[in-house]
Motif scaffolding. Structure first.
Motif, PDB file in Angstrom:
ATOM      1  N   PHE A 154      -3.577   3.528   8.950  1.00  0.00           N
ATOM      2  CA  PHE A 154      -3.362   2.213   9.552  1.00  0.00           C
ATOM      3  C   PHE A 154      -3.816   1.115   8.587  1.00  0.00           C
ATOM      4  O   PHE A 154      -3.191   0.049   8.503  1.00  0.00           O
ATOM      5  N   TYR A 155      -4.893   1.368   7.860  1.00  0.00           N
ATOM      6  CA  TYR A 155      -5.352   0.398   6.867  1.00  0.00           C
ATOM      7  C   TYR A 155      -4.311   0.236   5.756  1.00  0.00           C
ATOM      8  O   TYR A 155      -4.001  -0.887   5.338  1.00  0.00           O
ATOM      9  N   PHE A 156      -3.771   1.349   5.283  1.00  0.00           N
ATOM     10  CA  PHE A 156      -2.765   1.267   4.229  1.00  0.00           C
ATOM     11  C   PHE A 156      -1.543   0.475   4.705  1.00  0.00           C
ATOM     12  O   PHE A 156      -0.997  -0.336   3.969  1.00  0.00           O
ATOM     13  N   ALA A 157      -1.124   0.726   5.951  1.00  0.00           N
ATOM     14  CA  ALA A 157       0.077   0.077   6.470  1.00  0.00           C
ATOM     15  C   ALA A 157      -0.155  -1.396   6.786  1.00  0.00           C
ATOM     16  O   ALA A 157       0.687  -2.251   6.473  1.00  0.00           O
ATOM     17  N   SER A 158      -1.284  -1.710   7.418  1.00  0.00           N
ATOM     18  CA  SER A 158      -1.487  -3.065   7.938  1.00  0.00           C
ATOM     19  C   SER A 158      -2.144  -4.012   6.950  1.00  0.00           C
ATOM     20  O   SER A 158      -2.023  -5.232   7.090  1.00  0.00           O
ATOM     21  N   THR A 159      -2.810  -3.464   5.934  1.00  0.00           N
ATOM     22  CA  THR A 159      -3.534  -4.310   4.991  1.00  0.00           C
ATOM     23  C   THR A 159      -2.996  -4.168   3.566  1.00  0.00           C
ATOM     24  O   THR A 159      -2.487  -5.127   2.991  1.00  0.00           O
ATOM     25  N   MET A 160      -3.073  -2.974   2.989  1.00  0.00           N
ATOM     26  CA  MET A 160      -2.643  -2.823   1.600  1.00  0.00           C
ATOM     27  C   MET A 160      -1.154  -3.088   1.429  1.00  0.00           C
ATOM     28  O   MET A 160      -0.743  -3.818   0.513  1.00  0.00           O
ATOM     29  N   HIS A 161      -0.341  -2.506   2.291  1.00  0.00           N
ATOM     30  CA  HIS A 161       1.108  -2.694   2.144  1.00  0.00           C
ATOM     31  C   HIS A 161       1.490  -4.161   2.345  1.00  0.00           C
ATOM     32  O   HIS A 161       2.311  -4.708   1.622  1.00  0.00           O
ATOM     33  N   VAL A 162       0.863  -4.808   3.299  1.00  0.00           N
ATOM     34  CA  VAL A 162       1.150  -6.224   3.553  1.00  0.00           C
ATOM     35  C   VAL A 162       0.703  -7.083   2.370  1.00  0.00           C
ATOM     36  O   VAL A 162       1.426  -7.987   1.929  1.00  0.00           O
ATOM     37  N   ASN A 163      -0.479  -6.805   1.817  1.00  0.00           N
ATOM     38  CA  ASN A 163      -0.931  -7.545   0.642  1.00  0.00           C
ATOM     39  C   ASN A 163       0.049  -7.394  -0.517  1.00  0.00           C
ATOM     40  O   ASN A 163       0.359  -8.358  -1.220  1.00  0.00           O
ATOM     41  N   HIS A 164       0.535  -6.180  -0.719  1.00  0.00           N
ATOM     42  CA  HIS A 164       1.523  -5.925  -1.770  1.00  0.00           C
ATOM     43  C   HIS A 164       2.819  -6.700  -1.512  1.00  0.00           C
ATOM     44  O   HIS A 164       3.406  -7.275  -2.436  1.00  0.00           O
ATOM     45  N   ALA A 165       3.262  -6.728  -0.271  1.00  0.00           N
ATOM     46  CA  ALA A 165       4.539  -7.367   0.066  1.00  0.00           C
ATOM     47  C   ALA A 165       4.543  -8.863  -0.217  1.00  0.00           C
ATOM     48  O   ALA A 165       5.603  -9.459  -0.410  1.00  0.00           O
ATOM     49  N   HIS A 166       3.374  -9.475  -0.280  1.00  0.00           N
ATOM     50  CA  HIS A 166       3.315 -10.906  -0.574  1.00  0.00           C
ATOM     51  C   HIS A 166       3.823 -11.236  -1.985  1.00  0.00           C
ATOM     52  O   HIS A 166       4.143 -12.390  -2.265  1.00  0.00           O
ATOM     53  N   ARG A 167       3.929 -10.226  -2.847  1.00  0.00           N
ATOM     54  CA  ARG A 167       4.408 -10.491  -4.207  1.00  0.00           C
ATOM     55  C   ARG A 167       5.900 -10.776  -4.237  1.00  0.00           C
ATOM     56  O   ARG A 167       6.370 -11.640  -4.991  1.00  0.00           O
ATOM     57  N   GLN A 168       6.685 -10.060  -3.424  1.00  0.00           N
ATOM     58  CA  GLN A 168       8.135 -10.204  -3.479  1.00  0.00           C
ATOM     59  C   GLN A 168       8.765 -10.604  -2.141  1.00  0.00           C
ATOM     60  O   GLN A 168       9.939 -10.967  -2.112  1.00  0.00           O
ATOM     61  N   ARG A 169       8.008 -10.536  -1.079  1.00  0.00           N
ATOM     62  CA  ARG A 169       8.585 -10.759   0.258  1.00  0.00           C
ATOM     63  C   ARG A 169       7.964 -11.962   0.956  1.00  0.00           C
ATOM     64  O   ARG A 169       7.789 -11.961   2.168  1.00  0.00           O
ATOM     65  N   GLY A 170       7.625 -12.978   0.209  1.00  0.00           N
ATOM     66  CA  GLY A 170       6.967 -14.139   0.791  1.00  0.00           C
ATOM     67  C   GLY A 170       7.766 -14.828   1.881  1.00  0.00           C
ATOM     68  O   GLY A 170       7.196 -15.466   2.770  1.00  0.00           O
ATOM     69  N   ALA A 171       9.092 -14.692   1.828  1.00  0.00           N
ATOM     70  CA  ALA A 171       9.946 -15.334   2.837  1.00  0.00           C
ATOM     71  C   ALA A 171       9.703 -14.784   4.237  1.00  0.00           C
ATOM     72  O   ALA A 171      10.135 -15.389   5.220  1.00  0.00           O
ATOM     73  N   ARG A 172       9.018 -13.666   4.333  1.00  0.00           N
ATOM     74  CA  ARG A 172       8.676 -13.148   5.666  1.00  0.00           C
ATOM     75  C   ARG A 172       7.620 -14.018   6.351  1.00  0.00           C
ATOM     76  O   ARG A 172       7.512 -14.001   7.562  1.00  0.00           O
TER      77      ARG A 172
END
Length: 204
Positions: free
Chosen positions: A96-114
C-alpha cells in the motif's frame, strides 16, 4: 490469460508474479506513445485508461495490487504471500505504501496533469520528484527491508512491487549509491528467472 501492459510500467509487477507462479500468459502491449490506452478498443476493457489489465476466463481485472493478490490466490503453491496474519499484513502494508506514496511521487514527474493545470505547477512537481523519491528510499532502507526481502528471509509480492518501482529511480534523479541496501536488493531480484523472463518479453 492476457496481460495488457506498457513498457517499464507497474504492469511489469503482474508479469513477474505470473512468471513466479508458473502461469502462462500473453503479454499485450498498449501503445502509450499513441495514447492507445485512452481509445477503443482498450477503454472497453479498462475505462480507467491505465495499465495493467488482466483478462482471464472471460473476466477483466485491473489494479496492480489486486492482480498480484489474484495471482497468489490462483497459485498458492508458489508461496507468493505469507500465511501468518501478521506477516501478511506487513506485506500489504509495504504494498500500500508503494502504491499510494512511492508510485504517486514518481508520477509527478510525467503525469502532473492529473493534479494541476498550469505548466508552472508541472515544473514544480517535477523538481520535487528526486527529493521525494530519495526520501521514500531512505524510509524503505531504514524501515521496510527487514533482510534481503521486505519480509526478511521470505520472498513475497511486496518484493515484486518494490523492485519495479526501483527500476524507475535513476530516471527520477535518485542516486542509488546513497542506498546500498536497495542496490543489493535490485541485484538480487535481477537474478530471478521471473524478472529475466519479463525483461526478455520487452516489458521492462
Amino acid at each position: 490469460m492476457q496481460l495488457y501492459f506498457s513498457r517499464s510500467s507497474v504492469a511489469s509487477t503482474v508479469g513477474i508474479a505470473l512468471e513466479e507462479a508458473g502461469l502462462a500468459f500473453e503479454a499485450v502491449k498498449v501503445d502509450f506513445a499513441n495514447a492507445a490506452q485512452t481509445k477503443e478498443p482498450y477503454t472497453r476493457l479498462n475505462p480507467k485508461a491505465r495499465v495493467p489489465t488482466l483478462v482471464h476466463d472471460g473476466k477483466t481485472l485491473t489494479e496492480a495490487g489486486a492482480l498480484l493478490e489474484y495471482i497468489a490466490d490462483l497459485a498458492p503453491e508458489a508461496g507468493l504471500r505469507p500465511t501468518d496474519p501478521v506477516e501478511k499484513a506487513r506485506m500489504r502494508e509495504a504494498m500500500f505504501y508503494f502504491a499510494s506514496t512511492m508510485h504517486v511521487n514518481h508520477a509527478h514527474r510525467q503525469r502532473g496533469a492529473r493534479w494541476a493545470s498550469l505548466e508552472s505547477s508541472f515544473e514544480d512537481m517535477r523538481n520535487k520528484v528526486a527529493e521525494n523519491m530519495a526520501g521514500c528510499c531512505a524510509f524503505v532502507s531504514d524501515h521496510m527491508l527487514r533482510g534481503p526481502f521486505v519480509l526478511g528471509a521470505q520472498f513475497s509480492l511486496a518484493d515484486i512491487y518494490l523492485y519495479v518501482i526501483c527500476t524507475w529511480l535513476q530516471d527520477d534523479g535518485v542516486d542509488l549509491d546513497d542506498f546500498p541496501k536497495i542496490q543489493d536488493f535490485m541485484k538480487m531480484m535481477e537474478t530471478r528467472a521471473s524478472v529475466q523472463a519479463v525483461q526478455e518479453r520487452g516489458m521492462m
